[in-house]
Design a protein around this motif. Structure first.
Motif, PDB file in Angstrom:
ATOM      1  N   LYS A 182       0.934  -0.983  -0.307  1.00 20.96           N
ATOM      2  CA  LYS A 182       0.018   0.218   0.112  1.00 20.96           C
ATOM      3  C   LYS A 182       0.800   1.584   0.054  1.00 20.96           C
ATOM      4  O   LYS A 182       0.181   2.443  -0.645  1.00 20.96           O
ATOM      5  CB  LYS A 182      -0.715   0.036   1.861  1.00 20.96           C
ATOM      6  CG  LYS A 182      -2.003  -0.608   1.217  1.00 20.96           C
ATOM      7  CD  LYS A 182      -2.676  -1.182   2.201  1.00 20.96           C
ATOM      8  CE  LYS A 182      -4.111  -2.194   2.426  1.00 20.96           C
ATOM      9  NZ  LYS A 182      -4.573  -1.984   3.902  1.00 20.96           N
ATOM     10  N   THR A 183       2.411   1.431   0.041  1.00 20.57           N
ATOM     11  CA  THR A 183       2.802   2.616   0.304  1.00 20.57           C
ATOM     12  C   THR A 183       3.936   2.087  -0.318  1.00 20.57           C
ATOM     13  O   THR A 183       4.839   0.992  -0.616  1.00 20.57           O
ATOM     14  CB  THR A 183       3.104   2.399   2.583  1.00 20.57           C
ATOM     15  OG1 THR A 183       4.309   1.611   2.550  1.00 20.57           O
ATOM     16  CG2 THR A 183       2.086   2.495   2.870  1.00 20.57           C
ATOM     17  N   GLU A 184       4.433   3.530  -0.199  1.00 21.40           N
ATOM     18  CA  GLU A 184       6.142   3.340  -1.520  1.00 21.40           C
ATOM     19  C   GLU A 184       7.220   3.005  -0.356  1.00 21.40           C
ATOM     20  O   GLU A 184       7.658   2.427  -0.604  1.00 21.40           O
ATOM     21  CB  GLU A 184       6.204   5.223  -1.746  1.00 21.40           C
ATOM     22  CG  GLU A 184       8.108   5.200  -2.447  1.00 21.40           C
ATOM     23  CD  GLU A 184       8.480   6.641  -2.858  1.00 21.40           C
ATOM     24  OE1 GLU A 184       8.726   6.942  -3.283  1.00 21.40           O
ATOM     25  OE2 GLU A 184       6.746   7.578  -2.595  1.00 21.40           O
ATOM     26  N   GLN A 185       6.922   3.022   0.931  1.00 15.25           N
ATOM     27  CA  GLN A 185       7.641   2.740   1.562  1.00 15.25           C
ATOM     28  C   GLN A 185       7.733   0.587   1.983  1.00 15.25           C
ATOM     29  O   GLN A 185       8.934   0.636   1.490  1.00 15.25           O
ATOM     30  CB  GLN A 185       7.557   3.017   3.211  1.00 15.25           C
ATOM     31  CG  GLN A 185       8.483   2.322   4.348  1.00 15.25           C
ATOM     32  CD  GLN A 185       8.641   2.880   5.067  1.00 15.25           C
ATOM     33  OE1 GLN A 185       7.131   2.838   6.094  1.00 15.25           O
ATOM     34  NE2 GLN A 185       9.480   2.699   6.293  1.00 15.25           N
ATOM     35  N   GLY A 186       6.793   0.890   1.622  1.00 16.74           N
ATOM     36  CA  GLY A 186       6.243  -1.191   1.665  1.00 16.74           C
ATOM     37  C   GLY A 186       6.742  -1.271   0.488  1.00 16.74           C
ATOM     38  O   GLY A 186       7.659  -2.489   0.204  1.00 16.74           O
ATOM     39  N   GLN A 187       6.779  -0.167  -0.773  1.00 13.86           N
ATOM     40  CA  GLN A 187       7.427  -1.736  -1.716  1.00 13.86           C
ATOM     41  C   GLN A 187       8.927  -1.042  -2.091  1.00 13.86           C
ATOM     42  O   GLN A 187       9.282  -2.180  -2.250  1.00 13.86           O
ATOM     43  CB  GLN A 187       6.941   0.013  -3.247  1.00 13.86           C
ATOM     44  CG  GLN A 187       7.462  -0.506  -4.468  1.00 13.86           C
ATOM     45  CD  GLN A 187       6.996  -0.347  -5.491  1.00 13.86           C
ATOM     46  OE1 GLN A 187       6.089  -0.476  -5.740  1.00 13.86           O
ATOM     47  NE2 GLN A 187       7.997   0.836  -6.388  1.00 13.86           N
ATOM     48  N   ASP A 188       9.759  -0.424  -1.086  1.00 12.52           N
ATOM     49  CA  ASP A 188      10.992  -0.363  -0.690  1.00 12.52           C
ATOM     50  C   ASP A 188      11.474  -1.269  -0.866  1.00 12.52           C
ATOM     51  O   ASP A 188      12.774  -2.041  -0.873  1.00 12.52           O
ATOM     52  CB  ASP A 188      11.795   1.162  -0.338  1.00 12.52           C
ATOM     53  CG  ASP A 188      11.618   2.296  -1.591  1.00 12.52           C
ATOM     54  OD1 ASP A 188      11.120   2.210  -2.505  1.00 12.52           O
ATOM     55  OD2 ASP A 188      11.104   3.281  -0.911  1.00 12.52           O
ATOM     56  N   ARG A 189      10.658  -1.787   0.802  1.00 15.31           N
ATOM     57  CA  ARG A 189      11.613  -2.912   1.709  1.00 15.31           C
ATOM     58  C   ARG A 189      11.134  -4.407   1.166  1.00 15.31           C
ATOM     59  O   ARG A 189      11.294  -4.879   0.984  1.00 15.31           O
ATOM     60  CB  ARG A 189      10.357  -2.623   3.268  1.00 15.31           C
ATOM     61  CG  ARG A 189      10.291  -1.493   3.769  1.00 15.31           C
ATOM     62  CD  ARG A 189       9.766  -1.739   4.948  1.00 15.31           C
ATOM     63  NE  ARG A 189      10.123  -3.624   5.984  1.00 15.31           N
ATOM     64  CZ  ARG A 189       8.793  -3.815   6.518  1.00 15.31           C
ATOM     65  NH1 ARG A 189       8.195  -2.931   6.541  1.00 15.31           N
ATOM     66  NH2 ARG A 189       9.353  -4.685   8.259  1.00 15.31           N
ATOM     67  N   LEU A 190      10.021  -3.970  -0.376  1.00 11.45           N
ATOM     68  CA  LEU A 190       9.892  -5.981  -1.031  1.00 11.45           C
ATOM     69  C   LEU A 190      11.082  -5.489  -1.967  1.00 11.45           C
ATOM     70  O   LEU A 190      11.749  -6.522  -1.599  1.00 11.45           O
ATOM     71  CB  LEU A 190       8.863  -5.639  -1.725  1.00 11.45           C
ATOM     72  CG  LEU A 190       7.646  -5.903  -0.497  1.00 11.45           C
ATOM     73  CD1 LEU A 190       6.245  -5.549  -0.957  1.00 11.45           C
ATOM     74  CD2 LEU A 190       7.892  -7.667  -0.283  1.00 11.45           C
TER      75      LEU A 190
ATOM     76  N   ASP B  99       2.149   1.895 -11.836  1.00 15.99           N
ATOM     77  CA  ASP B  99       0.952   2.525 -11.726  1.00 15.99           C
ATOM     78  C   ASP B  99       0.639   1.988 -10.429  1.00 15.99           C
ATOM     79  O   ASP B  99      -0.329   3.273  -9.788  1.00 15.99           O
ATOM     80  CB  ASP B  99       0.115   1.721 -13.321  1.00 15.99           C
ATOM     81  CG  ASP B  99      -0.121   2.139 -14.564  1.00 15.99           C
ATOM     82  OD1 ASP B  99       0.582   3.504 -14.448  1.00 15.99           O
ATOM     83  OD2 ASP B  99      -0.752   1.647 -15.049  1.00 15.99           O
ATOM     84  N   GLU B 100       0.992   0.566  -9.815  1.00 12.85           N
ATOM     85  CA  GLU B 100       0.619   0.483  -8.771  1.00 12.85           C
ATOM     86  C   GLU B 100       1.848   0.194  -7.332  1.00 12.85           C
ATOM     87  O   GLU B 100       2.819  -0.573  -8.318  1.00 12.85           O
ATOM     88  CB  GLU B 100      -0.858  -0.469  -8.589  1.00 12.85           C
ATOM     89  CG  GLU B 100      -2.011  -0.238  -9.459  1.00 12.85           C
ATOM     90  CD  GLU B 100      -3.220  -0.842  -9.497  1.00 12.85           C
ATOM     91  OE1 GLU B 100      -2.907  -1.639  -7.716  1.00 12.85           O
ATOM     92  OE2 GLU B 100      -3.778  -1.437  -9.722  1.00 12.85           O
ATOM     93  N   ARG B 101       1.591   0.412  -6.083  1.00 15.09           N
ATOM     94  CA  ARG B 101       2.831  -0.304  -5.741  1.00 15.09           C
ATOM     95  C   ARG B 101       2.944  -1.737  -5.356  1.00 15.09           C
ATOM     96  O   ARG B 101       1.917  -2.054  -5.272  1.00 15.09           O
ATOM     97  CB  ARG B 101       2.701   0.574  -4.672  1.00 15.09           C
ATOM     98  CG  ARG B 101       3.213   2.169  -4.722  1.00 15.09           C
ATOM     99  CD  ARG B 101       2.858   2.541  -2.906  1.00 15.09           C
ATOM    100  NE  ARG B 101       3.165   3.578  -2.550  1.00 15.09           N
ATOM    101  CZ  ARG B 101       2.245   5.228  -3.289  1.00 15.09           C
ATOM    102  NH1 ARG B 101       0.399   4.367  -2.815  1.00 15.09           N
ATOM    103  NH2 ARG B 101       1.956   6.316  -2.160  1.00 15.09           N
ATOM    104  N   GLY B 102       4.005  -1.968  -6.071  1.00 15.29           N
ATOM    105  CA  GLY B 102       4.036  -3.504  -5.741  1.00 15.29           C
ATOM    106  C   GLY B 102       5.567  -4.068  -6.339  1.00 15.29           C
ATOM    107  O   GLY B 102       5.726  -3.317  -7.387  1.00 15.29           O
ATOM    108  N   THR B 103       6.031  -5.450  -6.427  1.00 19.39           N
ATOM    109  CA  THR B 103       6.644  -5.889  -7.693  1.00 19.39           C
ATOM    110  C   THR B 103       6.799  -6.647  -8.065  1.00 19.39           C
ATOM    111  O   THR B 103       5.687  -7.493  -7.706  1.00 19.39           O
ATOM    112  CB  THR B 103       7.612  -6.126  -6.168  1.00 19.39           C
ATOM    113  OG1 THR B 103       7.592  -7.560  -5.503  1.00 19.39           O
ATOM    114  CG2 THR B 103       8.324  -5.160  -5.135  1.00 19.39           C
TER     115      THR B 103
END
Length: 225
Positions: free
Chosen positions: A20-28, A54-58
């Protein structure tokens, strides 16, 4: 360099995570980079890490020599007791798709589908859910060669992959830019050739759900390098 080709016979795994967050994407991304950099598993061929746009994720697209090699990795204590809990902590949704490449269509100037940091592709990954009895029909429809698509401005490649469990089909597409893809994606149906419109209409009749995101490749590593 990782390549997508039906001639290789590799198992291609899509690990698709959302957060849900940019920080979460960075951690992934950090967690996956570490796993990729230390990958040393029998049968592991390559891993290519994508960051969501377009959406946060990996998306981690992993090639394996065989399904048996992947199952051995999944059965390992490290995967069960460290990797899985870590990803469950970091991601809000997870899809692990085991696929095989069926067909690729490339721009006339390209000879192969490379997906690595050596390139600057705007990558689109679309997952189509389908009833097992309709999967072959959907694969055949999406893999049908179409010169009009291959020569659209900004199109580089798209590769169709069949889910081994019979319930999914994946389209892995590479474009020159977001603007080029958006122009194609938003093109009115009446401006597309009749054969293309018919194929799209038939595909929509077979699909039970559609999930898409756009990405940039941010890291890759192969067993040979």
């Amino acid at each position: 360099m990782p390549l997508l080709s039906p001639d290789d016979g590799y198992l291609t795994v899509f690990n698709l995570f959302r957060t849900k967050t940019e920080q979460g994407q960075d951690r992934l991304l950090d967690a996956m980079r570490d796993i990729i950099d230390h990958a040393d598993y029998p049968g592991w061929i390559s891993s290519t890490l994508h960051a969501g746009r377009d959406e946060r994720g990996t998306a981690n697209v992993i090639q394996w020599r065989s399904l048996e090699d992947l199952q051995a990795r999944y059965a390992g204590e490290g995967f069960k007791h460290h990797t899985v809990p870590l990803f469950n902590e970091l991601a809000t949704s997870i899809r692990l798709l085991q696929t095989e490449v069926v067909a690729s269509q490339l721009h006339p100037d390209l000879e192969q589908v490379e997906f690595s940091t050596r390139r600057d592709d705007y990558t689109v990954i679309i997952v189509f859910d389908v009833d097992p009895q309709n999967q072959k029909d959907l694969v055949d429809t999406l893999a049908q060669p179409e010169e009009w698509v291959r020569t659209r401005p900004g199109h580089r490649s798209h590769t169709i992959l069949r889910g081994l469990d019979g319930t999914t089909v994946v389209n892995y597409a590479q474009w020159e830019s977001k603007e080029a893809y958006d122009a194609f994606h938003r093109l009115p149906e009446e401006d597309r050739p009749v054969s293309v419109r018919q194929g799209r209409e038939h595909a929509r009749s077979l699909i039970t759900a559609r999930d898409a995101n756009t990405y940039t490749v941010v890291h890759d590593r192969s067993a040979a390098g």
